[in-house]
Design an enzyme around this catalytic site. Structure first.
Site, short mmCIF file in Angstrom:
data_model
loop_
_atom_site.label_atom_id
_atom_site.label_comp_id
_atom_site.label_asym_id
_atom_site.label_seq_id
_atom_site.Cartn_x
_atom_site.Cartn_y
_atom_site.Cartn_z
N ARG A 164 30.42 52.54 -13.06
CA ARG A 164 30.69 51.85 -14.34
C ARG A 164 30.48 52.78 -15.54
NH1 ARG A 164 31.92 48.60 -10.85
NH2 ARG A 164 31.62 46.34 -10.94
N SER A 236 30.40 40.46 -14.26
CA SER A 236 28.98 40.84 -14.18
C SER A 236 28.46 41.14 -15.58
CB SER A 236 28.81 42.08 -13.33
OG SER A 236 29.34 41.86 -12.05
N GLU A 332 26.28 45.36 -18.70
CA GLU A 332 27.59 45.97 -18.52
C GLU A 332 28.48 45.57 -19.70
OE1 GLU A 332 29.29 45.48 -14.50
OE2 GLU A 332 31.25 45.59 -15.44
N1 EPU Z 1 23.21 37.82 -4.44
C1 EPU Z 1 22.16 36.94 -4.56
N2 EPU Z 1 22.40 35.67 -5.01
C2 EPU Z 1 23.65 35.25 -5.34
C3 EPU Z 1 24.73 36.14 -5.22
C4 EPU Z 1 24.50 37.44 -4.77
O1 EPU Z 1 21.00 37.27 -4.26
O2 EPU Z 1 23.78 34.09 -5.72
C5 EPU Z 1 22.95 39.18 -3.95
C6 EPU Z 1 23.15 39.24 -2.44
O3 EPU Z 1 22.14 40.04 -1.89
C7 EPU Z 1 24.50 39.95 -2.32
C8 EPU Z 1 24.40 40.91 -3.49
O4 EPU Z 1 23.80 40.12 -4.53
O5 EPU Z 1 24.60 40.62 -1.11
C9 EPU Z 1 25.71 41.52 -3.93
O6 EPU Z 1 26.60 40.51 -4.30
P1 EPU Z 1 28.19 40.80 -4.37
O7 EPU Z 1 28.61 41.62 -3.22
O8 EPU Z 1 28.84 39.49 -4.63
O9 EPU Z 1 28.43 41.71 -5.60
P2 EPU Z 1 27.55 42.20 -6.83
O10 EPU Z 1 26.74 43.38 -6.48
O11 EPU Z 1 26.84 41.05 -7.39
C10 EPU Z 1 29.38 43.91 -7.67
C11 EPU Z 1 30.11 44.18 -8.95
C12 EPU Z 1 31.24 43.16 -9.14
C13 EPU Z 1 32.18 43.32 -7.96
C14 EPU Z 1 31.39 43.04 -6.66
C15 EPU Z 1 32.21 43.28 -5.42
C16 EPU Z 1 28.51 45.18 -10.47
C17 EPU Z 1 27.64 44.98 -11.66
N3 EPU Z 1 29.19 44.11 -10.07
O12 EPU Z 1 28.74 42.64 -7.82
O13 EPU Z 1 31.93 43.51 -10.34
O14 EPU Z 1 33.26 42.39 -8.05
O15 EPU Z 1 30.26 43.95 -6.57
O16 EPU Z 1 32.42 44.66 -5.27
O17 EPU Z 1 28.56 46.28 -9.92
C18 EPU Z 1 32.16 43.10 -12.68
O18 EPU Z 1 31.84 44.28 -12.85
O19 EPU Z 1 32.42 42.33 -13.64
C19 EPU Z 1 32.18 42.57 -11.31
C20 EPU Z 1 32.40 41.28 -11.05
#
Ligand code: EPU
Length: 336
Positions: A164, A236, A332
């Site tokens: 990012r 995010s 972000e």
């Molecule tokens: N999780 C929780 N509770 C929840 C949801 C998620 O604890 O209610 C934890 C879980 O451990 C899960 C982890 O968060 O395994 C990761 O969740 P997820 O794979 O849904 O993605 P993320 O890390 O939350 C990132 C990006 C997203 C992108 C997704 C998929 C960032 C800040 N965000 O989210 O990007 O779509 O991975 O690759 O890196 C954005 O930047 O606007 C965005 C949506």
């Protein structure tokens, strides 16, 4: 060039805040932009360049000039047996561009389906999802310098891409370049990245092709992320923090279930969503702002929130994650 006075930014920020800007200026060609960059009045004002406003939080009405690119178009610059290089106008809708590539059978961006925003912002933000980052596919970024008014072509290395992050977000470059085009490299014979999270499982027994991968990514995103047209949001709100091993190990003693993803030998990434949920924020509201029940990394405009309320909620979350885990969440989203 289009110029509007006292213009509502409702359709230009995905939090759907009804804020106004004193001036809204949209340039539609490089020569329009060159004129703007020679305009004394422009430089006498406060100004800010936006895309679709999918990463912005307006705290108040904007008293200066909001600038927007209207430069569109997708042009094949060159190709060889394996690749195509497409020069894409900064104002092209990101997902429209991804859909076009998928229809043509060109691979590389399908995992980035349905990310809100425009092509220009993709190169600033280094958007990423499901194991793919825009930077892997960016070959050049064409921009005009606000200091010199001249055009500069940045190579991928010069963009200093990281998670990012790009040179366009660094303090000494922020806001100083207006991007007109981004050159993306696509594959004629696609290979697929299905190893992130549940992508492979969600594809189920469907044939692995560009259309099915795109449809699967869209279905995952729709199930996890609120639609800004239903509930304003900027995806995010925070970045996932990178911790040094020692910090991670000390947290693991108290929180054995903490999810973690090694970045390299010295650094571990932990999901901000998990930290926020542990602090009890999932589904909580503050004024008209709320923390999404589905994905606590996303703050939403639930009930006519003001930018201030969303900012206050984010600060409360940041503080409680810091108090509980000693982790500093970085936003972000840009505050304006
Ligand atoms: N999780 C929780 N509770 C929840 C949801 C998620 O604890 O209610 C934890 C879980 O451990 C899960 C982890 O968060 O395994 C990761 O969740 P997820 O794979 O849904 O993605 P993320 O890390 O939350 C990132 C990006 C997203 C992108 C997704 C998929 C960032 C800040 N965000 O989210 O990007 O779509 O991975 O690759 O890196 C954005 O930047 O606007 C965005 C949506």
């Amino acid at each position: 060039m289009k110029i509007y006075e006292n213009y509502s930014l409702l359709r230009h920020n995905t939090f759907r805040l009804d804020v106004k800007t004193r001036w809204f200026v949209e340039y539609e060609s490089e020569s329009d932009l060159q004129k703007l960059l020679q305009d004394e009045y422009f430089f006498s004002q406060t100004f800010w360049h936006i895309g679709q406003g999918s990463n912005l939080l307006f705290l108040n009405d904007f008293g200066g000039i909001i600038v927007h690119s209207g430069i569109k178009g997708v042009e094949t610059m060159r190709e060889d047996k394996q690749h195509l290089w497409l020069k894409v106008g900064a104002a092209e809708d990101w997902d429209g561009f991804v859909a076009y590539c998928v229809e043509q059978g060109w691979g590389g961006l399908e995992n980035l389906s349905l990310i809100p925003g425009e092509v220009g912002s993709s190169a600033v933000q280094n958007i990423g999802a499901y194991g793919v980052e825009a930077a892997e596919r960016i070959e050049e970024v064409h921009a005009y310098s606000l200091k010199t008014g001249e055009k500069r072509i940045f190579s991928t290395d010069e963009c200093r891409y990281a998670y990012r992050h790009s040179i366009f977000k660094e303090d000494d470059h922020r806001g100083l370049y207006y991007i007109t085009h981004v050159v993306y490299r696509l594959d004629k014979r696609p290979t697929y990245r299905l190893d992130y999270g549940n992508v492979a499982a969600a594809l189920d027994s469907k044939e692995i092709n560009l259309k099915n991968v795109r449809a699967t990514i869209i279905a995952i995103r729709r199930s996890k992320l609120p639609d800004p047209d239903v509930e304003g949001n900027a995806g995010s709100f925070f970045m996932n923090p990178y911790l040094c091993i020692a910090h991670y190990e000390s947290l693991k003693k108290h929180f054995p279930d903490i999810p973690h993803y090694p970045v390299n030998d010295a650094v571990i990434k932990v999901p901000a969503a998990w930290l926020i949920e542990q602090c009890g924020w999932k589904g909580k509201s503050w004024g008209g702002a709320a923390v999404s029940e589905r994905q606590p990394l996303v703050l939403v405009n639930r009930n006519h929130a003001t930018g201030q309320e969303i900012a206050e909620l984010s600060e409360k979350i940041r503080q409680s994650v810091k108090d509980t885990f000693g982790v500093e969440l970085k936003t972000e989203v840009n505050f304006i």
